[in-house]
Design a protein around this motif. Structure first.
Motif, PDB file in Angstrom:
ATOM      1  N   VAL A 225     -12.025 -35.292  14.464  1.00 19.46           N
ATOM      2  CA  VAL A 225     -12.764 -34.180  13.881  1.00 19.46           C
ATOM      3  C   VAL A 225     -13.411 -33.363  14.990  1.00 19.46           C
ATOM      4  O   VAL A 225     -13.502 -33.800  16.137  1.00 19.46           O
ATOM      5  CB  VAL A 225     -13.832 -34.694  12.884  1.00 19.46           C
ATOM      6  N   GLY A 226     -13.883 -32.187  14.650  1.00 13.81           N
ATOM      7  CA  GLY A 226     -14.511 -31.313  15.628  1.00 13.81           C
ATOM      8  C   GLY A 226     -15.793 -31.907  16.186  1.00 13.81           C
ATOM      9  O   GLY A 226     -16.408 -32.790  15.578  1.00 13.81           O
ATOM     10  N   LYS A 227     -16.209 -31.393  17.333  1.00 14.92           N
ATOM     11  CA  LYS A 227     -17.402 -31.935  17.984  1.00 14.92           C
ATOM     12  C   LYS A 227     -18.637 -31.811  17.113  1.00 14.92           C
ATOM     13  O   LYS A 227     -19.502 -32.678  17.112  1.00 14.92           O
ATOM     14  CB  LYS A 227     -17.615 -31.218  19.321  1.00 14.92           C
ATOM     15  N   ARG A 228     -18.737 -30.728  16.343  1.00 24.73           N
ATOM     16  CA  ARG A 228     -19.898 -30.550  15.473  1.00 24.73           C
ATOM     17  C   ARG A 228     -19.905 -31.566  14.333  1.00 24.73           C
ATOM     18  O   ARG A 228     -20.962 -31.983  13.870  1.00 24.73           O
ATOM     19  CB  ARG A 228     -19.899 -29.134  14.906  1.00 24.73           C
ATOM     20  N   ALA A 229     -18.717 -31.944  13.876  1.00 26.04           N
ATOM     21  CA  ALA A 229     -18.631 -32.862  12.742  1.00 26.04           C
ATOM     22  C   ALA A 229     -18.812 -34.320  13.156  1.00 26.04           C
ATOM     23  O   ALA A 229     -19.033 -35.175  12.306  1.00 26.04           O
ATOM     24  CB  ALA A 229     -17.290 -32.686  12.036  1.00 26.04           C
ATOM     25  N   ARG A 230     -18.708 -34.585  14.463  1.00 24.24           N
ATOM     26  CA  ARG A 230     -18.777 -35.983  14.903  1.00 24.24           C
ATOM     27  C   ARG A 230     -20.141 -36.599  14.654  1.00 24.24           C
ATOM     28  O   ARG A 230     -20.252 -37.747  14.213  1.00 24.24           O
ATOM     29  CB  ARG A 230     -18.407 -36.078  16.388  1.00 24.24           C
ATOM     30  N   LEU A 231     -21.198 -35.861  14.916  1.00 26.16           N
ATOM     31  CA  LEU A 231     -22.542 -36.382  14.680  1.00 26.16           C
ATOM     32  C   LEU A 231     -22.753 -36.662  13.199  1.00 26.16           C
ATOM     33  O   LEU A 231     -23.291 -37.712  12.827  1.00 26.16           O
ATOM     34  CB  LEU A 231     -23.591 -35.393  15.191  1.00 26.16           C
ATOM     35  N   ALA A 232     -22.314 -35.719  12.354  1.00 22.88           N
ATOM     36  CA  ALA A 232     -22.432 -35.932  10.913  1.00 22.88           C
ATOM     37  C   ALA A 232     -21.630 -37.160  10.486  1.00 22.88           C
ATOM     38  O   ALA A 232     -22.069 -37.942   9.632  1.00 22.88           O
ATOM     39  CB  ALA A 232     -21.943 -34.698  10.163  1.00 22.88           C
ATOM     40  N   GLY A 233     -20.480 -37.351  11.097  1.00 19.07           N
ATOM     41  CA  GLY A 233     -19.658 -38.519  10.775  1.00 19.07           C
ATOM     42  C   GLY A 233     -20.332 -39.819  11.157  1.00 19.07           C
ATOM     43  O   GLY A 233     -20.299 -40.795  10.410  1.00 19.07           O
TER      44      GLY A 233
END
Length: 673
Positions: A225-233
């Protein structure tokens, strides 16, 4: 001819889909499809059609092949030691399926099966999970509550069904992400829903190891997933796992019981007792174990002696419900090593490509990591490699994903180089090598510079026909001479080659692809040492020397031999996959001559730097260490007799280098009062 080619591609794809898609419907479908694929691979190998097509066999696949074969050989060794026990023979029969790994690789590679077909086949696993669930509800006349209030096993062992359904569902989600990134959004949505449904259904099996494996399988999605979505993941993963645990009646009751009175439930108590028995058996037979049937005999004898209840005869005679402890008990330390290689070699191979910029490669790598991580965690409470369904599923998944990943890697080198490259080569009496070296360099270089140090053969004449700049100089040593060549380069990037090295066409495509938009400041090119008619993939070929770099700020050390390329700090260095063919010597006589020269130059260089060797013990130990490193740690034994000879040769060079250093210090010591 075209019809035959289409059949060669379509039939393996159909068998792969049938094998994976039908695995949870019938283990016979999985076994039959795997066997038919392997037979096809044997036919392809016999005809050598894949090799005639120019297949550059990846050394990573050879390493995977070794891991599977080694596991079988250790099992066979344990069976022989125990005296060909019948129970052990059945286990060996299960393990022996792993010898089909290479035929599977060959047939799937020959069919050029890539990510699209592989993920389609994986999606069928989730489709079959949903089909089994719906058929079960229909058979119970729509009594959904009966299904939800019992451990759902899809007609087989709930643990096997739950583990494999979870793994299949998560792999399907990886496939949906690939289809989405590949622009097939209408395909990605239903594939994602199939995967998610399979994961939910897998939880109905109430298999506790699913809850242990789930967070690690979800982590394998993060690189996709994109870098922005990684934290949310990362935030979402513990929430999802907690929700799964809370909704699991079996897990909830087990936790409540443990927290209230500090006791495990009956199932876990039995497992813990079995693990203790396996550990005791291992401590009695630590080297080679008690044999493949040894654990079963041990449990039976303990029950007969009254040390264990009779219930253990029903649940625990076949294995110890833990891959590590079961293997340790039956095959000892060598078995533990074989299990570790079986899991961690594929894990290492797949992990290397997790962050590839090529979508198909990165998604296949994530799928491979999931398979290895899943089996590692499922094996905490099950002896997965003693169950034929688990074992065959692992075999076909790893073979198909690995084959597809390297097929996609080969397809991925499509861009054209946009940076100017200067190739630099230093020579002396390289008449046999220089022409082929320069032709291979021209595949990636705009400018070729040759510095010769007084050749007496036709080296200079041949070089002037193919190179852009050829000069004859004195010989100041390897480092200084290569620095001279570097200073004449005008390209933004420099490729530093030795005359006995070749850029293979596959490596040339990879270099040109990367230099369209470089993702590093320098690249290491893995060696493929070629001697005595054999290309070595391991041992000394395990090295990847730095050969390609952005010129600005780079220089060579002034070493007489084994010079180093000095890269400014902070620059990024990556290792490419393609092989730099290295023709180290013409024959054994040349090998001895060259080895002696390099050993003595190494002695002089160390002496120049003030190094000392006070006894002959140190040269001896260093020689032995070199042999162990080249032959064992770098898997040189996989290169056969030539691999052994190479390891001995390099060990001799190391000994001679430090023995020479010892002799250089002797005269000065004699003059001491």
């Amino acid at each position: 001819m075209l019809a035959m080619t289409a059949m060669n591609r379509l039939l393996p794809a159909a068998l792969l889909m049938a094998g994976l898609g039908g695995a949870l419907l019938s283990s016979s479908v999985l076994a039959g499809a795997t066997l038919l694929l392997a037979i096809g691979g044997m036919v392809v190998s016999f005809r050598k059609s894949l090799y005639r097509a120019g297949w550059d066999k990846p050394k990573e696949l050879r390493l995977l092949h070794f891991a599977f074969w080694f596991f079988v050989l250790v099992s066979a060794f344990s069976w022989v030691l125990e005296g060909f026990d019948y129970e052990g023979g059945k286990t060996l029969g299960t393990h022996a399926r792993f010898i089909l790994f290479w035929p599977l690789i060959v047939v799937l590679t020959r069919a050029a099966i890539g990510a699209w077909v592989t993920f389609t086949a994986i999606t069928l696993i989730s489709v079959s999970v949903l089909a089994v669930f719906l058929v079960t509800i229909a058979a119970r006349q729509g009594a959904l509550h009966h299904v939800l209030n019992s451990r759902f096993g899809g007609g087989i062992n709930p643990i096997s069904f739950g583990n494999l359904a979870l793994l299949g569902g998560m792999l399907t989600i990886v496939g949906s992400l690939f289809f989405y990134r590949d622009g097939r959004r209408l395909t990605a949505i239903p594939v994602f829903l199939f995967g998610l449904t399979a994961v939910v259904i897998s939880m109905l099996s109430e298999t506790r190891s699913n809850l242990v494996a789930l967070p690690f399988l979800l982590l394998a999605l993060i690189p996709l997933v994109g870098k922005r979505a990684r934290l949310a993941g990362l935030i979402a993963i513990p929430i999802l796992v907690a929700a799964a645990a809370i909704t699991s009646d079996r897990m909830s009751s087990s936790l409540e019981g443990f927290l209230s009175d500090g006791k495990l439930d009956n199932g876990m108590e039995i497992r813990v007792a079995v693990w203790h028995e396996a550990w005791d058996l291992f401590t009695e037979h630590p080297v080679a174990g008690a044999g493949l049937g040894g654990f079963s005999r041990h449990i039976q004898s303990q029950v007969t002696a009254g040390e264990l209840p009779e219930a253990f005869l029903e649940c625990c005679t076949g294995h110890a419900h833990n891959d590590l402890l079961n293997t340790a008990a039956t095959s000892g330390v060598i078995g533990v090593l074989s299990l570790a290689l079986l899991l961690f070699i594929p894990l290492a191979v797949f992990s290397r490509h997790l962050f590839s910029r090529h979508a198909a490669t990165s998604h296949l790598a994530a799928a491979g990591v999931m398979v290895c991580a899943g089996y590692l965690l499922f094996g905490l409470t099950e002896a997965t490699f003693n169950r034929s369904l688990f074992l065959t599923f692992y075999l076909l998944l790893v073979a198909s994903i690995a084959s597809a990943m390297f097929t996609e890697l080969s397809r991925s080198y499509v861009r054209n180089r946009t940076r100017k490259v200067s190739a630099t080569i230093i020579t002396k009496n390289e008449e046999d090598h220089i022409a082929d070296c320069l032709r291979s360099a021209r595949l990636v270089a705009d400018e070729i510079i040759v510095l010769d140090s007084g050749s007496t053969d036709r080296t200079v004449e041949l070089a002037r026909e193919l190179a852009d700049v050829v000069e004859v100089t004195d010989w100041p040593g390897f480092g200084i001479q290569k620095q001279r060549a570097l200073e004449k380069a005008t390209g933004e990037w420099v490729l530093s080659l030795d005359a006995d090295e070749r850029i293979t066409p596959e490596l040339a495509r990879e270099i040109n692809h990367h230099l369209a938009d470089p993702d590093a400041d320098a690249y290491k090119l893995p060696w493929a040492v070629t001697i005595y008619g054999s290309r070595l993939d391991f041992g000394r070929s395990g090295r990847a020397p730095l050969r390609l770099f952005r010129r600005e700020g780079v220089r060579f050390s002034d070493a007489l031999v084994h010079e180093r390329i000095l890269i400014p700090s902070g620059r990024k260095v990556r290792t490419l996959r393609g092989r730099l063919t290295h023709y180290t010597h013409r024959d054994f006589g040349h090998s001895l001559e060259k080895s002696a020269k390099y050993a003595w130059l190494g002695s002089l260089e160390k002496h120049r730097k003030g190094k000392k060797t006070r006894t002959m013990i140190y040269p001896t130990l260093r020689g032995l260490m070199t042999f162990v490193q080249v032959y064992f740690i770098r898997f040189g034994f996989l290169d056969g007799a030539v691999g052994y000879l190479t390891a001995v040769t390099y060990a001799q060079v190391t000994f001679n280098k430090y023995a020479g250093l010892w002799t250089l210090d002797r005269p000065s010591r004699k003059r001491e009062p």
